[in-house]
Motif scaffolding. Structure first.
Motif, PDB file in Angstrom:
ATOM      1  N   ARG A  21      34.556   6.755-100.412  1.00 47.64           N
ATOM      2  CA  ARG A  21      34.066   5.623 -99.795  1.00 47.64           C
ATOM      3  C   ARG A  21      35.108   4.452-100.244  1.00 47.64           C
ATOM      4  NH1 ARG A  21      30.262   6.190 -96.174  1.00 47.64           N
ATOM      5  NH2 ARG A  21      29.584   4.209 -96.725  1.00 47.64           N
ATOM      6  N   ARG A  22      35.465   4.501-101.526  1.00 45.77           N
ATOM      7  CA  ARG A  22      36.341   3.298-101.914  1.00 45.77           C
ATOM      8  C   ARG A  22      37.243   3.797-102.915  1.00 45.77           C
ATOM      9  NH1 ARG A  22      34.801  -1.868-101.137  1.00 45.77           N
ATOM     10  NH2 ARG A  22      37.101  -2.066-101.535  1.00 45.77           N
ATOM     11  N   ILE A  23      38.279   3.130-103.023  1.00 46.48           N
ATOM     12  CA  ILE A  23      39.305   3.306-104.156  1.00 46.48           C
ATOM     13  C   ILE A  23      39.841   2.006-104.729  1.00 46.48           C
ATOM     14  CG2 ILE A  23      40.304   5.775-103.376  1.00 46.48           C
ATOM     15  CD1 ILE A  23      42.316   4.561-102.023  1.00 46.48           C
ATOM     16  N   PHE A  24      39.988   2.002-105.961  1.00 44.00           N
ATOM     17  CA  PHE A  24      40.288   0.978-106.609  1.00 44.00           C
ATOM     18  C   PHE A  24      41.532   1.221-107.810  1.00 44.00           C
ATOM     19  CE2 PHE A  24      35.896   1.001-106.238  1.00 44.00           C
ATOM     20  CZ  PHE A  24      35.544   0.001-105.408  1.00 44.00           C
ATOM     21  N   THR A  25      42.318   0.180-108.183  1.00 42.67           N
ATOM     22  CA  THR A  25      43.266   0.561-109.572  1.00 42.67           C
ATOM     23  C   THR A  25      43.061  -0.977-110.274  1.00 42.67           C
ATOM     24  OG1 THR A  25      45.444   0.950-109.832  1.00 42.67           O
ATOM     25  CG2 THR A  25      44.880  -0.708-108.093  1.00 42.67           C
ATOM     26  N   PHE A  26      43.619  -0.597-111.590  1.00 44.11           N
ATOM     27  CA  PHE A  26      43.335  -1.746-112.767  1.00 44.11           C
ATOM     28  C   PHE A  26      44.281  -1.327-113.702  1.00 44.11           C
ATOM     29  CE2 PHE A  26      40.171   1.109-114.004  1.00 44.11           C
ATOM     30  CZ  PHE A  26      39.885   0.769-115.327  1.00 44.11           C
ATOM     31  N   ASP A  27      44.570  -2.189-114.771  1.00 40.43           N
ATOM     32  CA  ASP A  27      45.140  -2.054-116.052  1.00 40.43           C
ATOM     33  C   ASP A  27      46.755  -1.642-115.689  1.00 40.43           C
ATOM     34  OD1 ASP A  27      45.642  -1.408-118.680  1.00 40.43           O
ATOM     35  OD2 ASP A  27      45.609   0.920-118.612  1.00 40.43           O
ATOM     36  N   GLU A  28      47.226  -2.799-114.802  1.00 36.14           N
ATOM     37  CA  GLU A  28      48.508  -2.810-114.469  1.00 36.14           C
ATOM     38  C   GLU A  28      48.953  -1.409-113.651  1.00 36.14           C
ATOM     39  OE1 GLU A  28      50.956  -3.574-117.815  1.00 36.14           O
ATOM     40  OE2 GLU A  28      50.007  -5.438-118.247  1.00 36.14           O
ATOM     41  N   GLY A  29      47.979  -0.985-112.715  1.00 35.89           N
ATOM     42  CA  GLY A  29      48.363   0.071-111.948  1.00 35.89           C
ATOM     43  C   GLY A  29      48.212   1.619-112.722  1.00 35.89           C
ATOM     44  N   LYS A  30      47.962   1.452-113.932  1.00 37.80           N
ATOM     45  CA  LYS A  30      47.637   2.755-114.628  1.00 37.80           C
ATOM     46  C   LYS A  30      46.528   3.610-114.482  1.00 37.80           C
ATOM     47  CE  LYS A  30      50.613   0.373-118.385  1.00 37.80           C
ATOM     48  NZ  LYS A  30      50.448   0.029-119.630  1.00 37.80           N
ATOM     49  N   ARG A  31      45.584   2.827-113.806  1.00 34.85           N
ATOM     50  CA  ARG A  31      44.204   3.691-113.609  1.00 34.85           C
ATOM     51  C   ARG A  31      43.839   3.396-112.281  1.00 34.85           C
ATOM     52  NH1 ARG A  31      45.748   5.641-117.613  1.00 34.85           N
ATOM     53  NH2 ARG A  31      44.898   5.872-119.665  1.00 34.85           N
ATOM     54  N   VAL A  32      43.470   4.659-111.541  1.00 28.90           N
ATOM     55  CA  VAL A  32      42.962   4.456-110.305  1.00 28.90           C
ATOM     56  C   VAL A  32      41.328   5.264-110.586  1.00 28.90           C
ATOM     57  CG1 VAL A  32      43.072   5.418-108.047  1.00 28.90           C
ATOM     58  CG2 VAL A  32      45.037   4.502-109.177  1.00 28.90           C
ATOM     59  N   VAL A  33      40.860   4.595-109.768  1.00 26.83           N
ATOM     60  CA  VAL A  33      39.132   4.881-109.736  1.00 26.83           C
ATOM     61  C   VAL A  33      38.878   5.325-108.216  1.00 26.83           C
ATOM     62  CG1 VAL A  33      36.701   4.538-109.980  1.00 26.83           C
ATOM     63  CG2 VAL A  33      38.599   3.781-111.574  1.00 26.83           C
ATOM     64  N   SER A  34      38.230   6.579-107.878  1.00 25.68           N
ATOM     65  CA  SER A  34      37.800   7.021-106.465  1.00 25.68           C
ATOM     66  C   SER A  34      36.208   7.066-106.644  1.00 25.68           C
ATOM     67  CB  SER A  34      38.371   8.215-106.000  1.00 25.68           C
ATOM     68  OG  SER A  34      37.941   9.172-106.719  1.00 25.68           O
TER      69      SER A  34
END
Length: 756
Positions: A50-63
């Motif tokens: 449904r959605r994808i996100f990134t944070f922590d300077e691109g070191k973490r991705v959440v799907s």
């Protein structure tokens, strides 16, 4: 020679009865597919994510993956592919979510099945914390109750003991929750709505409009000051906001100050450059970007910075995407054009596009629906981008999902009904093959004995009555037949199983076999009675009389009497709310196997062009109504119609004999225009959401359904729906519909009648 012929016959018999091997073949496919599904448990596809996100300077991705009406979240390190954490959250039907990056944490706002707001705070280490401690009810869609402003997450909802609350999240934690009942207002608030485009820069600060119990209007700021105070303005004479906008903004600014003001806005005229907003709220000089930017979109990032995205040319079709981060306190700009290398200009106006940046951070984060996410460092110009396919490949790289002999044997050893049936049916075809050699001669002998000394005749169906017996949920009927043999009129009764949608009608002719010695009759061939004659059209019949038989839903049951060539025809119809049949107008009627139906009504509908197609639909849901007219009763059906590899569900109403019962799974035929079907199927592939009906007009009637042109409003944008609608449900101004819509053409189609 006889021995040779016998050898040749065995393969022929095998081919003729290979159908008996189909269960084993089908079960083998089912076992293999189920094995693949078992391997792929938890494996994501582009349709699941449904959605994808990134944070922590691109070191973490959440799907976020939607399965079984739940949202499964996975956080992982995109470099190593290592899963950091995973969890499941119960979500509402629409799986809505709103992201916000505050500090080094990802905040996700969700709505559970009970309509309550959930806000989950995710840290780079995989720790998850729910920030909501009280039951906050979201009365409508999540995206109409949650907002972004200057790095804050703002939401409105309902809470026990407080009809309306307004909450703010800042720096990864609750900044404050405001009970609007405690504001100094003349009466308690009963509803809250954001002033249109207030969170998109229409006003210097976000503003909500409150409707009070005494019908007065009040306005409160969407954000509070450092003392958690909201700006408040009470309208004494219920003037429209547009007339008192300046007064409201000045009053709210006294409490809030100017630190939260929208500092940059886009000029309304071509070529839509970004301009600074002056102290009086008007547009000032053009924002000083290194290179000009046109057809601009503005995204609020935080209290100091905004993101400017647009075209390098005044005509966006001739330019390239460019972008700058503008700090309105330092008056400095930073180019981020590299960030938009995977975007098109059309993407900028999509609701699922989000940008986040913390004050004094060099990283800006973005998320575009389920297609793309990434992080961009403004100093080094380093771009970490994660498209959908990369996210899927990382998620599905687990060895446990690979096909092998060992994993298949492990699957078989689990057992289960499917495996047991598969094992049994591997042996059954061998038995069936043996029976197939001897069974055909036996069946032929039985058939020959029955039809011996019989003659083929045509008989008239005199009457059809149900016996009360059902075989495979289909009725066994008794048919009284009349035919002539050897100069004598003969009547015989036969019994047969029929489909509710193809019940024989008195007056039809049917082929039979008659044995004069045994004086017995039987149907010549199963299914012959269901062959209907060619439809007979009655063009230009004039409506002479209208009689009302009460209401069903929003529609009115009518008996319409038409006249053509000095003959009268009476048919039952349902008149939609807002539509009116009128005497003197013409219609085209159709006689199908003795059943008279409406084909088209009204000049525009009767003369419309296009290729007629007949579709077969499967009934999904049936609703009956306690009204009888001419021994018929109205029912409302949800029917799934397929065209090629595409399927859509339509709501239709029709009349059936009052003694009939129609069950889900039954197939019916429907007529439509190919162009209309293609248009509706195409729209169903577009985005979907709720919309409010503003205007309804009718052109005529197609079959049992009025052809409506409906104006709808969604997020301030007008769309047009032109399609036949169900007359029992009807569509009225003010209704809330769930529609599929095309943002460029402004065309839409009804997915669900949400008002009934």
């Amino acid at each position: 020679m006889k021995g040779s012929d016998q050898v040749k016959r065995i393969p022929v018999i095998f081919l003729r009865y290979i159908v008996f091997f189909i269960p084993a073949i089908i079960l083998s496919f089912l076992v293999w597919n189920h094995y693949q599904d078992d391997l792929s448990a938890g494996k994501a596809t582009q349709y699941d994510i449904r959605r994808i996100f990134t944070f922590d300077e691109g070191k973490r991705v959440v799907s976020a993956v939607s399965k079984d009406q739940q949202l499964r979240f996975v956080m992982y390190d995109p470099q190593s592919g290592k899963i950091i954490s995973e969890w499941t959250t119960e979500s509402d039907t629409f799986n809505e979510m709103l992201p916000s990056i505050q500090g080094n944490n990802l905040l996700l706002a969700l709505k559970n099945k009970e309509g309550q707001l959930l806000i989950e705070k995710l840290t780079p280490s995989g720790e998850k914390k729910e920030l909501i401690k009280q039951n906050l009810q979201i009365p409508s869609f999540l995206k109409t109750n949650t907002y972004q402003w200057n790095g804050r997450l703002v939401f409105t909802g309902e809470m026990e003991g407080a009809a309306i609350v307004l909450g703010e999240l800042k720096n990864g934690q609750f900044f404050h929750v405001h009970n609007l009942n405690k504001l100094n207002l003349p009466a308690r608030p009963v509803s809250i709505d954001a002033v249109m485009n207030s969170f998109r820069g229409q006003t210097p600060i976000p503003i909500f409009e409150l409707t009070l119990k005494n019908d007065q209007k009040a306005y409160v700021s969407g954000v509070s000051n450092d003392k958690h105070q909201l700006g408040v303005y009470v309208s004494k004479n219920a003037e429209p906001f547009s007339l008192i906008q300046d007064k409201v903004e000045k009053q709210l600014a006294k409490t809030i100050g100017t630190s939260q003001n929208f500092a940059v806005a886009v000029e309304s005229n071509y070529p839509k450059r970004p301009r600074k907003v002056n102290a009086e709220g008007g547009l000032g000089e053009v924002v000083p970007t290194p290179k000009p930017i046109y057809q601009t979109f503005i995204y609020q990032l935080n209290e100091e910075e905004v993101l400017l995205v647009g075209s390098t040319a005044k005509d966006e079709a001739k330019g390239k995407l460019t972008g700058y981060i503008y700090n309105h306190r330092t008056n400095k700009t930073t180019s981020v054009s590299k960030l938009f290398q995977s975007f098109s200009y059309e993407n900028l106006n999509r609701e699922g596009l989000f940008f986040h940046k913390n004050v004094k951070s060099d990283w800006i984060y973005y998320s575009f629906e389920n297609q793309l996410t990434g992080a961009f460092e403004t100093k080094s110009k380093q771009l970490k981008e994660f498209p959908l396919q990369k996210v899927i490949s990382i998620e599905n790289a687990s060895p446990a999902h690979q096909t092998s002999f060992d994993t298949f044997m492990q699957y078989v050893m689990k057992g289960g009904p499917l495996i047991l049936n598969w094992a049994l049916w591997l042996f059954i075809p061998l038995l069936l093959f043996v029976l197939a050699i001897f069974l055909p001669p036996i069946l032929r002998l039985v058939r020959n004995n029955k039809i011996k000394d019989s003659v083929t005749l045509e008989a008239n169906i005199v009457s059809v009555k149900e016996t009360g017996t059902y075989i495979n949920e289909q009725p066994l009927v008794k048919m009284q037949l009349q035919f002539q043999y050897d100069g004598q009129n003969i009547e015989k009764t036969v019994k047969t199983v029929v489909s509710y949608t193809q019940i024989p009608q008195p007056g039809q002719r049917i082929a039979i076999l008659y044995n004069p010695q045994k004086k017995k009759a039987m149907l010549l061939k199963e299914g012959d009675f269901s062959q209907t004659s060619e439809p007979k059209f009655i063009k230009g019949a004039v409506l002479r009389n209208i009689e009302s038989y009460g209401t069903v839903g929003r529609g009115t049951v009518l008996s319409l009497t038409f006249e053509a060539d000095q003959k009268k025809y009476t048919i039952p119809m349902i008149q939609a709310n807002g539509f009116e049949y009128r005497t003197g107008e013409k219609a085209d009627l159709v006689d199908i196997s003795g059943q008279l139906k409406m084909a088209a009504y009204g000049h525009e509908v009767r003369n419309r062009s296009g290729k007629d197609v007949t579709l077969t639909g499967t009934i999904q849901r049936v609703k009956q109504y306690p009204v009888t007219i001419h021994n018929q009763k109205p029912i409302m059906l949800d029917v799934m119609v397929s065209s090629g590899d595409q399927s859509i569900t339509k709501t239709v109403s029709q009349f059936i004999p009052d003694h009939m019962e129609v069950a889900p799974g039954t197939q019916i035929t429907m007529q439509t225009k190919q162009e209309e079907l293609d248009k509706e199927i195409s729209l169903m592939q577009e985005k979907q959401g709720s919309a409010k009906v503003t205007h309804v007009a009718f052109s005529g009637v197609i079959g049992n359904q009025p052809l409506a042109t409906i104006q709808i409003e969604r997020d301030g944008v007008m769309y047009e729906v032109k399609q036949p609608i169900d007359p029992i449900t009807s569509v009225l101004p003010g209704d809330e519909l769930w529609v599929a819509y095309h943002e460029m053409t402004r065309q839409a189609a009804i997915v669900k009648y949400a008002s009934i």
